[in-house]
Write a protein that holds these residues in place. Sequence first.
Motif, short mmCIF file in Angstrom:
data_model
loop_
_atom_site.label_atom_id
_atom_site.label_comp_id
_atom_site.label_asym_id
_atom_site.label_seq_id
_atom_site.Cartn_x
_atom_site.Cartn_y
_atom_site.Cartn_z
N LEU A 146 0.69 -1.54 0.13
CA LEU A 146 -0.17 0.20 -0.18
C LEU A 146 0.86 1.27 -0.07
O LEU A 146 0.35 2.35 -0.45
N SER A 147 2.06 1.46 1.00
CA SER A 147 3.29 2.13 0.88
C SER A 147 3.61 2.93 -0.89
O SER A 147 3.44 4.23 -1.37
N SER A 148 3.42 1.74 -1.35
CA SER A 148 4.08 1.92 -3.26
C SER A 148 3.03 2.99 -3.90
O SER A 148 3.59 3.12 -5.03
N ILE A 149 1.83 2.95 -3.02
CA ILE A 149 0.54 3.65 -3.90
C ILE A 149 0.53 4.66 -3.43
O ILE A 149 0.14 5.96 -4.05
N ALA A 150 0.13 4.38 -2.11
CA ALA A 150 -0.45 5.94 -1.64
C ALA A 150 0.39 6.53 -0.46
O ALA A 150 0.25 7.54 0.61
N GLY A 151 1.56 5.93 -0.55
CA GLY A 151 3.39 6.88 0.56
C GLY A 151 2.98 5.83 1.76
O GLY A 151 2.52 5.33 1.57
N PRO A 152 4.05 6.60 2.69
CA PRO A 152 4.79 6.33 3.45
C PRO A 152 3.64 6.09 4.95
O PRO A 152 3.57 5.37 5.32
N ARG A 153 3.40 6.89 5.05
CA ARG A 153 2.21 7.91 6.34
C ARG A 153 0.94 6.91 5.45
O ARG A 153 0.11 7.23 5.42
N LEU A 154 0.19 5.66 6.44
CA LEU A 154 -1.02 5.11 7.08
C LEU A 154 -1.80 5.32 8.44
O LEU A 154 -0.40 5.34 8.94
N HIS A 155 -2.69 4.92 7.43
CA HIS A 155 -3.38 4.97 9.30
C HIS A 155 -3.27 3.05 9.59
O HIS A 155 -3.33 1.90 8.81
N VAL A 156 -3.15 2.30 10.44
CA VAL A 156 -2.85 0.80 10.88
C VAL A 156 -4.26 1.28 12.54
O VAL A 156 -4.01 1.77 12.94
N GLN A 157 -5.75 0.46 11.56
CA GLN A 157 -6.91 0.37 12.35
C GLN A 157 -7.89 -0.61 13.26
O GLN A 157 -7.38 -2.28 12.52
N ALA A 158 -8.09 -1.15 14.37
CA ALA A 158 -8.47 -2.07 14.42
C ALA A 158 -9.61 -2.42 13.45
O ALA A 158 -10.98 -1.73 13.05
N MET A 159 -10.00 -3.50 13.24
CA MET A 159 -11.24 -4.33 12.83
C MET A 159 -12.10 -4.07 13.49
O MET A 159 -12.28 -4.09 14.83
N ALA A 160 -14.01 -3.73 13.02
CA ALA A 160 -14.82 -4.00 13.69
C ALA A 160 -15.41 -5.47 14.16
O ALA A 160 -15.03 -6.14 12.94
N PRO A 161 -15.91 -5.47 15.32
CA PRO A 161 -16.39 -6.57 15.42
C PRO A 161 -17.98 -7.31 14.28
O PRO A 161 -18.33 -6.04 13.71
N ARG A 162 -17.46 -8.57 14.13
CA ARG A 162 -18.24 -9.26 13.14
C ARG A 162 -19.93 -8.75 12.74
O ARG A 162 -20.13 -8.89 12.49
N ASP A 163 -19.71 -8.73 14.92
CA ASP A 163 -21.84 -8.13 14.96
C ASP A 163 -21.63 -7.10 14.91
O ASP A 163 -23.40 -6.27 15.16
N HIS A 164 -20.65 -5.84 14.00
CA HIS A 164 -20.65 -4.60 13.84
C HIS A 164 -20.81 -4.71 12.82
O HIS A 164 -20.71 -3.39 12.19
N ALA A 165 -20.72 -5.53 11.81
CA ALA A 165 -20.11 -4.94 10.55
C ALA A 165 -21.20 -5.40 8.98
O ALA A 165 -20.53 -6.39 8.27
N GLU A 166 -22.73 -5.73 9.66
CA GLU A 166 -23.14 -6.60 8.76
C GLU A 166 -23.34 -5.44 7.45
O GLU A 166 -23.32 -5.71 6.08
N VAL A 167 -23.81 -4.05 7.50
CA VAL A 167 -24.04 -3.39 6.15
C VAL A 167 -22.58 -1.51 6.34
O VAL A 167 -23.02 -1.48 8.20
N SER A 168 -22.88 -1.69 5.39
CA SER A 168 -21.90 0.05 6.02
C SER A 168 -22.27 0.68 4.85
O SER A 168 -23.35 0.77 4.80
N THR A 169 -22.63 2.03 6.00
CA THR A 169 -23.60 3.54 6.38
C THR A 169 -22.99 3.77 6.00
O THR A 169 -21.83 4.13 6.45
N VAL A 170 -23.27 5.41 6.01
CA VAL A 170 -22.55 6.99 5.81
C VAL A 170 -23.97 8.17 6.47
O VAL A 170 -24.90 8.17 6.88
#
Length: 699
Positions: free
Chosen positions: A553-577
Motif C-alpha cells: 500500500l505504501s508504494s501506492i499511497a505513500g509511507p504515512r498510513l493508518h493502522v486501525q482495529a477491525m470492527a467486530p463481526r456483529d457490528h459489520a453487516e452493513v456499511s452506512t454513511v
Amino acid sequence: RSIAVIGASDEPTTLGQIVLENLLRGKFSGPVYPVTPDTVSVQGVRAYSSVTDIPDPVDLAVVTVPDSTAAEVVAACRAKGVHGLVVMTAGFADERLSDEKLADDGPADDGLADDAADRQLVALARGAGMRVLGPNCLGLVNTDPSVRMNATLAPVVPPPGRIGFFCQSGALGVAILADAANRGLGLSTFVSAGNRADVSGNDLLQFWHADDRTEVVLLYLESFGNPRKFARLARVLARTKPVIAVKSGRNATLTPAPGPHSTALSKAAVASLFAQSGVIRTDTLAAAFDVAQLLSTQPVPLGDRVAVIGNSTALGMLAVDACLDAGLRIADDRPRDLGVDVIPEDLAAAVRAATARPDVHALLVVYVPVVATTGRAHAAALRAAVSQTTVPVLTTFLGVDGVVPRLVVPAADGSAARGSVLSFRTPERAVAALAHAVQYGSWLTGPTGTIVDLPGIDTEAARTLLARLRGPDDPDRALTDAELTTLLDCYGIGWLPYRTVGNAVEAIAAADEIGYPVSLKSFDDSLRHRIDQSGVRLGLTNSDQLADAYDDLSSIAGPRLHVQAMAPRDHAEVSTVFAISADPTFGVLVSFGIGGVATELFDDRAYRAVPLTDVDAAELISAPRAEPLLNGYWGAGVVARAPLIDLALRLSTLADDLPEVSELQLRPVLAGPTGVAVTSGTCRIGPALAQPHVKRRLH
C-alpha cells in the motif's frame, strides 16, 4: 387605528398616490393622513407637511418617499411616536441613517451597502419602539371588517377569510393578490416583507399562531432568513393550523464539499424537510391556493380512503386514477355512478351515505349538469347533505375553480364559512389538493417526537476545543483525525482505535498495541473509498501480513498510513454513511445513507433538519430506498436500529451546539445486530453558515 402616508401625491402611478387611493377606496376604518410638503390636500384629504404636524396619534406610517429623505422621515416618526413603518421604497444605499444625521441633518456618508443601511434603519426604528416592514415591500392587508386596511400597491385584494398569506416578493405581489381575489381566496391578513430587514415570515408565524381570525397559513418564499427558527415555529404552528408553503428555487444545493461526494439536494429530500415540520409544500402557487381553500373550508382528512360518486363514469374513472397515482385508496375499489340524470334528492342521499361510513375519510363528488339545466338544485342538495359531515367533501361541480355561490355557507363577514364545498375544474386538481391534505392529516395523527437528553455529552468541552482550534477570524479548515476524534468524544461518538504510522516497524508496533485483526488504510479519501478498495487492506491477522500489506500500500499511497482495529463481526453487516451539511436554504442537515456504489450513484440519502427529535431520527434511518438492507435482505443479519438512531441524535446535537462545524462525514459507519462502529471521518470548521438575509437581522 390611524395611518399616515408619507409621500402621498396626486400624481398618477406614484407610490404615494396608489397606496393612498387604495386605503381610501378600501374604506379603512380609521383616519388616513397624507403627508407631503407640496400641497394642502391630496385626493380631497387634508395633507400635512410633516408627520409631526398631525394633531392626533399615528399608529402606522407608510413610507413612499425616495431613500434620500429617509433620515428625515425616520426622525419625524420617532418624534411623533409612530408604532410601525411600512417602507415601500427600495434600499437606502446612499443614505447613512446615523443618529448624528438625524440630529443635525448633516451630509450623508456615501458608499453604504444596502444591508448596512437596512440595519441602521431597523436599529433607529427599534430604538424608538417601532417595527419595520420592508424596505422594498408591497405592504400589508387586514380584511377584518372592523379595520378594512389595504395598505398595499394592489388595487384588488381578496375578500375576508381565514387564510393568513405571507409573500416575500413585492414584484409578484400585485399579480398574486389579483389571482387570489379572482378565485375567491378569503384572507385574514396579507403581508409582503420585501427585504425583511426587520419583520419576517418567522414573525408572522408567531403572530398567526395566536390570531383567532387565521386558521390556515400560506407562505410564498424565496429564502429563509433563519431556517432553524422557521422549522421550530412551523412545527409548533402546524399542530393547530395548516401551514402551506410555495418556495421558489426548489432545486436547493448543499454547500459544496471537497471530494467526489458533493451533491445537489434532491427534490424528494427538500420535500421531506418541509414534511418534517408538518409544512404542506406545493410546487406551484395555484396548487397552494387549492390546498389553502380546501383546508379553510373543510376538515382535515384523518385517513387515505376516498369515496368517489357522481353522474359521470368518465370523470369517476379519472378521479380514481388520480387517487391511485397519489397513493390514496378507493372505497369499494371503484367509483359509484349515480347516472347522468340523477335527481338532487338521490345525490344528497348518496353523499350522506358515503360520509357516514367509518371507512371513508374523504368524498369526491364528480358532477356534470345535464344539458339545459343549471345544476342549482343539485348544488343546494349537495351543500345541505354535507352540513353535518366530519370528513372533507370536494367536487368538480360545473368545472368551476374555487367558490360556487350555491355551494357556499356564508359567514357573517360574507366569506365562505366552514362547511362550504370547494369546486375544482378537473378531478386531478381536486385529488392533488386532497392528497396534500391527507399527508398533513397523517402528520397530525403521528407521534410528535421529543428532543432527547442524551448521556455522555460535554458541550462545554466541545466549545472549548473549537475555541482553541480556530480564532474568530480564521478561514475554514479541515480537522485532523486526532482533532476530530477528540471532538466526537465530547458527544459520546466512539471511533475504532487507530494509529498513524510511517513505516512497517511502526505499523507492527501499532497493531501489537491495538490488537489483531487490523486494517491498513491510506490517508487519501479518493483511494480509501474507491470501488476496488485499492486504498485499504482489510483483515490482517499477524505481523507478516501487515508488513507485506504496508509494502504494497505504501508504494501506492505513500509511507504515512493508518493502522486501525477491525470492527467486530456483529457490528459489520452493513456499511452506512452519516453526514452533517450546511445548506443555504434549510440550515444544518443530518443525512443518512446505506454505503455502496448504487447509493452514491443514485444519491440515495435521507435528510432531516437540525434539531432532530427521536421520531425524526427514526424516520431518517428508515427513509433511504436501500433501507431493506438493514432488515436482513438476501440473508444478511438484521441491523439494530437503536444504535443508528442514537448516532443520528448525537450528530444532531453536535450540529445544533456548534455552528462552526460546516461539514462532517462519518464514512463508513459499520452497523450490525449489536451496534455500530465508526471507522473513518472528515470534518471542516469555519465561520457559522451565513444564511441569506440573516446578516440584515438584529434578532
